[in-house]
Design a protein around this motif. Structure first.
Motif, PDB file in Angstrom:
ATOM      1  N   LYS A   1       0.836  -1.213   0.000  1.00 36.64           N
ATOM      2  CA  LYS A   1       0.000   0.000   0.000  1.00 36.64           C
ATOM      3  C   LYS A   1       0.869   1.262   0.000  1.00 36.64           C
ATOM      4  O   LYS A   1       0.547   2.242  -0.677  1.00 36.64           O
ATOM      5  N   GLU A   2       1.973   1.250   0.746  1.00 37.31           N
ATOM      6  CA  GLU A   2       2.880   2.399   0.721  1.00 37.31           C
ATOM      7  C   GLU A   2       3.546   2.514  -0.648  1.00 37.31           C
ATOM      8  O   GLU A   2       3.783   3.634  -1.140  1.00 37.31           O
ATOM      9  N   ALA A   3       3.841   1.377  -1.273  1.00 36.63           N
ATOM     10  CA  ALA A   3       4.486   1.384  -2.586  1.00 36.63           C
ATOM     11  C   ALA A   3       3.593   2.040  -3.648  1.00 36.63           C
ATOM     12  O   ALA A   3       4.100   2.554  -4.654  1.00 36.63           O
ATOM     13  N   GLU A   4       2.268   2.045  -3.421  1.00 38.05           N
ATOM     14  CA  GLU A   4       1.353   2.700  -4.358  1.00 38.05           C
ATOM     15  C   GLU A   4       1.691   4.182  -4.521  1.00 38.05           C
ATOM     16  O   GLU A   4       1.458   4.765  -5.582  1.00 38.05           O
ATOM     17  N   GLU A   5       2.252   4.773  -3.486  1.00 37.70           N
ATOM     18  CA  GLU A   5       2.611   6.191  -3.535  1.00 37.70           C
ATOM     19  C   GLU A   5       3.783   6.454  -4.481  1.00 37.70           C
ATOM     20  O   GLU A   5       4.049   7.606  -4.829  1.00 37.70           O
ATOM     21  N   HIS A   6       4.469   5.397  -4.885  1.00 35.38           N
ATOM     22  CA  HIS A   6       5.673   5.543  -5.709  1.00 35.38           C
ATOM     23  C   HIS A   6       5.495   4.985  -7.121  1.00 35.38           C
ATOM     24  O   HIS A   6       6.479   4.847  -7.851  1.00 35.38           O
ATOM     25  N   CYS A   7       4.271   4.677  -7.506  1.00 35.08           N
ATOM     26  CA  CYS A   7       4.038   4.118  -8.848  1.00 35.08           C
ATOM     27  C   CYS A   7       4.324   5.178  -9.919  1.00 35.08           C
ATOM     28  O   CYS A   7       4.071   6.368  -9.736  1.00 35.08           O
ATOM     29  N   LEU A   8       4.823   4.708 -11.061  1.00 38.28           N
ATOM     30  CA  LEU A   8       5.305   5.609 -12.109  1.00 38.28           C
ATOM     31  C   LEU A   8       4.693   5.384 -13.485  1.00 38.28           C
ATOM     32  O   LEU A   8       4.733   6.285 -14.329  1.00 38.28           O
ATOM     33  N   LEU A   9       4.159   4.216 -13.725  1.00 36.60           N
ATOM     34  CA  LEU A   9       3.872   3.821 -15.109  1.00 36.60           C
ATOM     35  C   LEU A   9       2.523   4.279 -15.645  1.00 36.60           C
ATOM     36  O   LEU A   9       2.186   3.965 -16.790  1.00 36.60           O
ATOM     37  N   GLN A  10       1.763   5.023 -14.857  1.00 34.61           N
ATOM     38  CA  GLN A  10       0.473   5.495 -15.345  1.00 34.61           C
ATOM     39  C   GLN A  10       0.559   6.830 -16.062  1.00 34.61           C
ATOM     40  O   GLN A  10      -0.432   7.326 -16.593  1.00 34.61           O
ATOM     41  N   SER A  11       1.743   7.416 -16.088  1.00 35.04           N
ATOM     42  CA  SER A  11       1.913   8.704 -16.763  1.00 35.04           C
ATOM     43  C   SER A  11       3.351   8.840 -17.253  1.00 35.04           C
ATOM     44  O   SER A  11       4.206   7.992 -16.946  1.00 35.04           O
ATOM     45  N   SER A  12       3.614   9.905 -17.984  1.00 33.04           N
ATOM     46  CA  SER A  12       4.961  10.149 -18.494  1.00 33.04           C
ATOM     47  C   SER A  12       5.948  10.323 -17.346  1.00 33.04           C
ATOM     48  O   SER A  12       5.632  10.924 -16.327  1.00 33.04           O
ATOM     49  N   ILE A  13       7.152   9.776 -17.529  1.00 33.19           N
ATOM     50  CA  ILE A  13       8.198   9.869 -16.512  1.00 33.19           C
ATOM     51  C   ILE A  13       9.209  10.920 -16.966  1.00 33.19           C
ATOM     52  O   ILE A  13       9.937  10.701 -17.940  1.00 33.19           O
ATOM     53  N   PRO A  14       9.269  12.071 -16.298  1.00 33.23           N
ATOM     54  CA  PRO A  14      10.123  13.172 -16.760  1.00 33.23           C
ATOM     55  C   PRO A  14      11.603  12.965 -16.455  1.00 33.23           C
ATOM     56  O   PRO A  14      12.212  13.676 -15.652  1.00 33.23           O
ATOM     57  N   ILE A  15      12.176  11.979 -17.104  1.00 35.25           N
ATOM     58  CA  ILE A  15      13.608  11.694 -16.994  1.00 35.25           C
ATOM     59  C   ILE A  15      14.201  11.813 -18.391  1.00 35.25           C
ATOM     60  O   ILE A  15      13.679  11.224 -19.343  1.00 35.25           O
ATOM     61  N   SER A  16      15.287  12.564 -18.518  1.00 35.83           N
ATOM     62  CA  SER A  16      15.845  12.837 -19.848  1.00 35.83           C
ATOM     63  C   SER A  16      17.218  12.224 -20.081  1.00 35.83           C
ATOM     64  O   SER A  16      17.746  12.299 -21.195  1.00 35.83           O
ATOM     65  N   CYS A  17      17.829  11.611 -19.067  1.00 33.10           N
ATOM     66  CA  CYS A  17      19.171  11.056 -19.248  1.00 33.10           C
ATOM     67  C   CYS A  17      19.122   9.741 -20.024  1.00 33.10           C
ATOM     68  O   CYS A  17      18.059   9.118 -20.156  1.00 33.10           O
ATOM     69  N   PRO A  18      20.262   9.271 -20.558  1.00 32.60           N
ATOM     70  CA  PRO A  18      20.303   7.994 -21.275  1.00 32.60           C
ATOM     71  C   PRO A  18      19.900   6.828 -20.367  1.00 32.60           C
ATOM     72  O   PRO A  18      20.243   6.804 -19.190  1.00 32.60           O
ATOM     73  N   MET A  19      19.179   5.873 -20.948  1.00 33.37           N
ATOM     74  CA  MET A  19      18.675   4.729 -20.180  1.00 33.37           C
ATOM     75  C   MET A  19      18.858   3.459 -20.995  1.00 33.37           C
ATOM     76  O   MET A  19      18.551   3.428 -22.197  1.00 33.37           O
ATOM     77  N   ARG A  20      19.369   2.420 -20.366  1.00 30.43           N
ATOM     78  CA  ARG A  20      19.501   1.109 -20.996  1.00 30.43           C
ATOM     79  C   ARG A  20      18.739   0.103 -20.144  1.00 30.43           C
ATOM     80  O   ARG A  20      18.923   0.037 -18.934  1.00 30.43           O
ATOM     81  N   LEU A  21      17.890  -0.671 -20.791  1.00 29.87           N
ATOM     82  CA  LEU A  21      17.033  -1.618 -20.080  1.00 29.87           C
ATOM     83  C   LEU A  21      17.323  -3.037 -20.558  1.00 29.87           C
ATOM     84  O   LEU A  21      17.121  -3.363 -21.728  1.00 29.87           O
ATOM     85  N   LEU A  22      17.817  -3.880 -19.658  1.00 31.67           N
ATOM     86  CA  LEU A  22      18.096  -5.284 -19.952  1.00 31.67           C
ATOM     87  C   LEU A  22      17.015  -6.139 -19.296  1.00 31.67           C
ATOM     88  O   LEU A  22      16.634  -5.894 -18.145  1.00 31.67           O
ATOM     89  N   HIS A  23      16.546  -7.156 -20.022  1.00 30.91           N
ATOM     90  CA  HIS A  23      15.503  -8.006 -19.443  1.00 30.91           C
ATOM     91  C   HIS A  23      15.554  -9.387 -20.085  1.00 30.91           C
ATOM     92  O   HIS A  23      15.758  -9.518 -21.301  1.00 30.91           O
ATOM     93  N   GLY A  24      15.379 -10.417 -19.266  1.00 26.82           N
ATOM     94  CA  GLY A  24      15.318 -11.789 -19.757  1.00 26.82           C
ATOM     95  C   GLY A  24      13.908 -12.150 -20.191  1.00 26.82           C
ATOM     96  O   GLY A  24      12.949 -11.884 -19.468  1.00 26.82           O
TER      97      GLY A  24
END
Length: 256
Positions: free
Chosen positions: A172-195
């Motif tokens: 329930k506390e983690a709900e306060e930190h959810c990010l994926l329902q809107s645009s994330i204002p981060i502009s730096c380079p990002m690399r995403l690795l996933h299996g």
């Protein structure tokens, strides 16, 4: 291997960490849920940074590994504050954050809070919003049971008992930190690795993160036979290569 040290804080448990002081951009490794700073990825990154002459920090969140505190009392926001404390007190200049699973979620939260401290990010099976979405996907009767009991179990082959007990209050506390329902204002380079054989956090979660980031400099690398941890020798080689390339890009940019 770097020697273990402790970061003292007023009114908060001490944080255990290991640090190599060298040139920037440095690397700060953020481990996953119920993990610690002594995993294969953290050690591989320390060895790489040592040989490449770059600063590196790995540490344990409150209640984890060698850090003080009670794991059962911790919330996601507490661990976010741990990362901010490490960045504010143990680093100089912009860093590359490398977040594994839950560490990838924390990495995004910290980048939003300290954009001037983050030069780039590398996510490994990034678990943004994961605990919340996992609870919401439970059948209604199980969600109600979790609310009443104050906890529920999620299966995991990475746990010695075959499952993790999740506190309802933690999610329930983690709900306060959810990010994926809107645009994330981060502009730096990002690399995403996933299996693609990740049976904990679906690889589509990394795609969702990429879609929501405002940065245009985002790459997704999928490992067809990769699992959640991505700690096999070839996975570690890829991780080091990705970080080396990102370091060179950021260094070249700073020299212009």
């Amino acid at each position: 291997m770097s020697s273990i040290q402790f970061l003292s804080r007023l009114f908060s448990p001490r944080l255990a960490y290991r640090r190599i002081s060298a040139q920037n951009p440095g690397v700060v490794f953020l481990s996953g849920y119920n993990s610690n700073m002594n995993g294969e990825k953290a050690l591989a990154l320390e060895a790489f940074c040592c040989s490449a002459g770059h600063s590196f920090i790995r540490f344990d969140y409150t209640g984890c590994g060698s850090s003080e505190g009670n794991f059962e009392d911790c919330l996601l926001g507490d661990w976010k504050n741990d990362v901010l404390t490490v960045l504010d007190n143990l680093t100089t200049g912009p860093q590359i954050l490398v977040g594994s699973s839950m560490g990838g979620w924390l990495m995004l939260l910290v980048s939003l809070a300290r954009p001037e401290k983050v030069a780039g990010m590398v996510g490994i099976a990034t678990a943004a919003d994961y605990f919340v979405s996992a609870l919401r996907q439970l059948p209604p009767e199980l969600r109600k049971e979790a609310e009443v009991k104050g906890q529920y179990k999620i299966s995991s082959k990475y746990s010695a008992t075959g499952d993790y007990t999740m506190k309802y209050a933690f999610v329930k506390e983690a709900e306060e930190h959810c990010l994926l329902q809107s645009s994330i204002p981060i502009s730096c380079p990002m690399r995403l690795l996933h299996g693609m054989k990740d049976d904990v956090v679906p690889w589509q979660n990394s795609v969702r993160v990429a879609e929501q980031l405002e940065s245009d400099d985002v790459d997704i690398i999928l490992r067809k036979n990769g699992d959640h941890r991505l700690s096999q020798p070839d996975d570690l080689k890829l991780l080091v290569t990705v970080i080396d390339d990102l370091m060179k890009k950021l260094t070249k940019k700073d020299q212009k």
